[in-house]
Design an enzyme around this catalytic site. Structure first.
Site, mmCIF file in Angstrom:
data_model
loop_
_atom_site.group_PDB
_atom_site.id
_atom_site.type_symbol
_atom_site.label_atom_id
_atom_site.label_comp_id
_atom_site.label_asym_id
_atom_site.label_seq_id
_atom_site.Cartn_x
_atom_site.Cartn_y
_atom_site.Cartn_z
ATOM 1 N N SER A 11 0.856 -1.190 0.000
ATOM 2 C CA SER A 11 0.000 0.000 0.000
ATOM 3 C C SER A 11 0.889 1.236 0.000
ATOM 4 C CB SER A 11 -0.887 0.019 1.245
ATOM 5 O OG SER A 11 -1.387 1.331 1.441
ATOM 6 N N HIS A 36 -1.308 -1.197 -4.197
ATOM 7 C CA HIS A 36 -2.574 -0.761 -3.586
ATOM 8 C C HIS A 36 -2.550 0.759 -3.388
ATOM 9 C CE1 HIS A 36 -6.129 -1.670 -1.007
ATOM 10 N NE2 HIS A 36 -5.669 -0.727 -0.193
ATOM 11 N N ASP A 38 -4.683 3.893 -1.848
ATOM 12 C CA ASP A 38 -5.767 4.230 -0.920
ATOM 13 C C ASP A 38 -6.281 5.634 -1.164
ATOM 14 O OD1 ASP A 38 -6.052 1.937 0.867
ATOM 15 O OD2 ASP A 38 -3.968 2.344 1.423
ATOM 16 N N MET A 40 -8.780 8.485 -0.096
ATOM 17 C CA MET A 40 -9.615 8.893 1.056
ATOM 18 C C MET A 40 -10.107 10.313 0.827
ATOM 19 S SD MET A 40 -7.288 7.492 4.193
ATOM 20 C CE MET A 40 -6.470 5.892 4.129
ATOM 21 N N HIS A 69 -8.378 1.411 -3.815
ATOM 22 C CA HIS A 69 -9.315 1.241 -2.707
ATOM 23 C C HIS A 69 -9.949 2.600 -2.415
ATOM 24 C CE1 HIS A 69 -9.638 0.163 1.895
ATOM 25 N NE2 HIS A 69 -10.821 0.338 1.336
ATOM 26 N N MET A 71 -12.015 4.855 -0.321
ATOM 27 C CA MET A 71 -12.656 5.120 0.961
ATOM 28 C C MET A 71 -13.308 6.484 0.847
ATOM 29 S SD MET A 71 -9.578 3.563 3.197
ATOM 30 C CE MET A 71 -8.531 3.620 1.753
ATOM 31 N N MET A 140 -11.774 -5.527 5.587
ATOM 32 C CA MET A 140 -10.911 -4.610 6.337
ATOM 33 C C MET A 140 -10.574 -5.233 7.688
ATOM 34 S SD MET A 140 -10.242 -2.097 4.398
ATOM 35 C CE MET A 140 -9.234 -1.258 5.617
ATOM 36 N N GLY A 148 -0.645 1.787 9.510
ATOM 37 C CA GLY A 148 0.069 1.504 10.752
ATOM 38 C C GLY A 148 -0.796 1.181 11.953
ATOM 39 N N ASP A 178 -6.829 -6.104 4.463
ATOM 40 C CA ASP A 178 -6.153 -4.807 4.458
ATOM 41 C C ASP A 178 -6.160 -4.224 5.863
ATOM 42 O OD1 ASP A 178 -5.153 -2.307 3.817
ATOM 43 O OD2 ASP A 178 -6.881 -1.699 2.605
HETATM 44 C C1 DX5 Z 1 -6.198 1.753 5.770
HETATM 45 C C2 DX5 Z 1 -5.816 1.509 4.331
HETATM 46 C C3 DX5 Z 1 -4.738 0.528 4.188
HETATM 47 C C4 DX5 Z 1 -3.441 0.912 4.835
HETATM 48 C C5 DX5 Z 1 -2.875 -0.345 5.413
HETATM 49 O O1 DX5 Z 1 -7.264 2.602 5.811
HETATM 50 O O2 DX5 Z 1 -6.903 1.047 3.573
HETATM 51 O O3 DX5 Z 1 -4.537 0.114 2.844
HETATM 52 O O4 DX5 Z 1 -2.514 1.470 3.962
HETATM 53 O O5 DX5 Z 1 -1.777 0.026 6.117
HETATM 54 P P1 DX5 Z 1 -1.031 -0.895 7.171
HETATM 55 O O6 DX5 Z 1 -0.560 -2.111 6.430
HETATM 56 O O7 DX5 Z 1 0.057 0.001 7.610
HETATM 57 O O8 DX5 Z 1 -2.030 -1.234 8.242
HETATM 58 ZN ZN ZN Z 2 -6.511 0.091 1.578
#
Ligand code: DX5
Ligand code: ZN
Length: 224
Positions: A11, A36, A38, A40, A69, A71, A140, A148, A178
């Site tokens: 990611s 990946h 993300d 948001m 992804h 969000m 999720m 993190g 994820d």
């Molecule tokens: C969280 C994201 C993830 C995130 C995962 O909202 O959708 O893709 O980057 O990160 P780690 O592996 O650090 O939990």
């Molecule tokens: Zn994600």
């Protein structure tokens, strides 16, 4: 359904954007399967990241499939732009739309793989009527919004039930997880039936990020 190979999916939320091209090269060198991204919107989740311009930049830095992804609220507003920017797959949250089937059909019509994500508290029932329409189910394993975070242990049973649901529906969708994926959490998720593993912090904060991709793959591999 036949067991699918393990896919390790870095990611880029945890990547260094000042050197995105190097980060993508590192992922390729380490044997990553997909990248990946993300997205948001500061509404669906309390954080703001990137949009089509960054997907386009990633596309120009790597030939790996790009797993986007979303969000975001109103995911339908972004699908066309993200497909044009080079997304391979678009995953929308079931909680973010009341027209899930319509949005999934639109994703397929754009030539992308159609994914649905479920937050930790969202029951699998949300996708029971849509199994014919999905190419990927994302469970999720943290509440979305930040990299993190700590893996939620109750997710393992949900992954197991998701595996059963896909198999019983004869749905060949990928089962992705994820959030909080690390060497310590990956094997139990593989055993529960997941096949694609998104990892941000575990890879990009590792001393040797490229080697960590292989280390995660080994950690997920059942020793006979
Ligand atoms: C969280 C994201 C993830 C995130 C995962 O909202 O959708 O893709 O980057 O990160 P780690 O592996 O650090 O939990
Ligand atoms: Zn994600």
């Amino acid at each position: 359904m036949p067991v699918k190979p393990i896919r390790i999916v870095p990611s880029i939320l945890s990547a260094d954007f000042a050197c995105l091209r190097d980060e993508m090269a590192m992922c390729e060198q380490g044997g990553a399967d997909w990248i990946h991204v993300d997205v948001m919107d500061g509404q669906f989740v309390p954080n703001l990241t990137f949009g089509a311009k960054v997907i386009d930049a990633v596309r120009r830095c790597t030939r790996l499939p790009i797993d986007v992804h979303l969000m975001v609220e109103h995911p339908e507003s972004y699908l066309e732009d993200f497909a044009q920017a080079g997304a391979t797959g678009l995953t929308i949250h079931a909680e973010a739309t009341v027209h899930l089937q319509r949005n999934l059909a639109q994703i397929r019509s754009l030539g992308c793989r159609a994914g649905v994500a479920l937050n930790p508290a969202t029951p699998l029932d949300a996708i029971v009527e849509a199994t014919d329409d999905i190419d990927l189910l994302l469970i999720m394993t943290v509440n979305p919004g930040f990299g993190g975070q700590k893996f939620i242990p109750a997710s393992v049973d949900k992954i197991r039930r998701a595996r059963r649901l896909l198999d019983e529906s004869r749905c060949n969708a990928d089962l992705e997880i994820d959030g909080g994926v690390s060497r310590d959490t990956i094997l139990q998720c593989r055993r529960a039936g997941a096949d694609a593993f998104v990892a941000g912090h575990a890879i990009f904060a590792a001393t040797n990020p490229s080697a960590e991709i292989g280390a995660l793959r080994i950690a997920a591999t059942e020793v006979a």
